[in-house]
Write a protein that holds these residues in place. Sequence first.
Motif, short mmCIF file in Angstrom:
data_model
loop_
_atom_site.label_atom_id
_atom_site.label_comp_id
_atom_site.label_asym_id
_atom_site.label_seq_id
_atom_site.Cartn_x
_atom_site.Cartn_y
_atom_site.Cartn_z
N THR A 88 0.83 -1.19 0.00
CA THR A 88 0.00 0.00 0.00
C THR A 88 0.87 1.25 0.00
N ALA A 106 1.70 5.20 0.69
CA ALA A 106 1.35 6.14 1.74
C ALA A 106 0.53 7.29 1.15
N SER A 107 -0.55 7.64 1.85
CA SER A 107 -1.41 8.73 1.39
C SER A 107 -0.93 10.06 1.96
N LYS A 108 -1.56 11.14 1.53
CA LYS A 108 -1.21 12.46 2.05
C LYS A 108 -1.51 12.55 3.54
N THR A 109 -2.60 11.92 3.96
CA THR A 109 -2.96 11.95 5.37
C THR A 109 -1.91 11.23 6.22
N THR A 110 -1.35 10.17 5.69
CA THR A 110 -0.31 9.44 6.40
C THR A 110 0.91 10.32 6.66
N TRP A 111 1.21 11.23 5.78
CA TRP A 111 2.32 12.16 5.97
C TRP A 111 1.91 13.37 6.80
#
Length: 102
Positions: free
Chosen positions: A27, A29-34
């Motif tokens: 998977t 990494a999304s923007k929210t993960t950062w």
Amino acid sequence: MYPRIIEHVEPLAYVKDQSNLSSIEATAASKTTWLIPIVVTIGGPLFGYDTGYISAVLVTIESSLGHVLTSSEQETATSFTSGGALAGAVGAGLTADRFGRR
């Protein structure tokens, strides 16, 4: 026995075949993960800044009241500033949602 000396190590190639990886490893990494760790990281220095700022205010309070504050009075004033910031943030958010631009 002498330890073996490793002269050359072959680098591992990037895994192009993701069929053997678990779903979490495959998977992206999304923007929210950062965004979440960045915001949390900024919170630490801001807390330190607030705590450092209140020390200058405590000196002003002491001169205004005319007596030296005890340790528990200083702790109470410092705690109230953090609690007031929390209440102000919640109140500002609710006010912005209610009366903000639509």
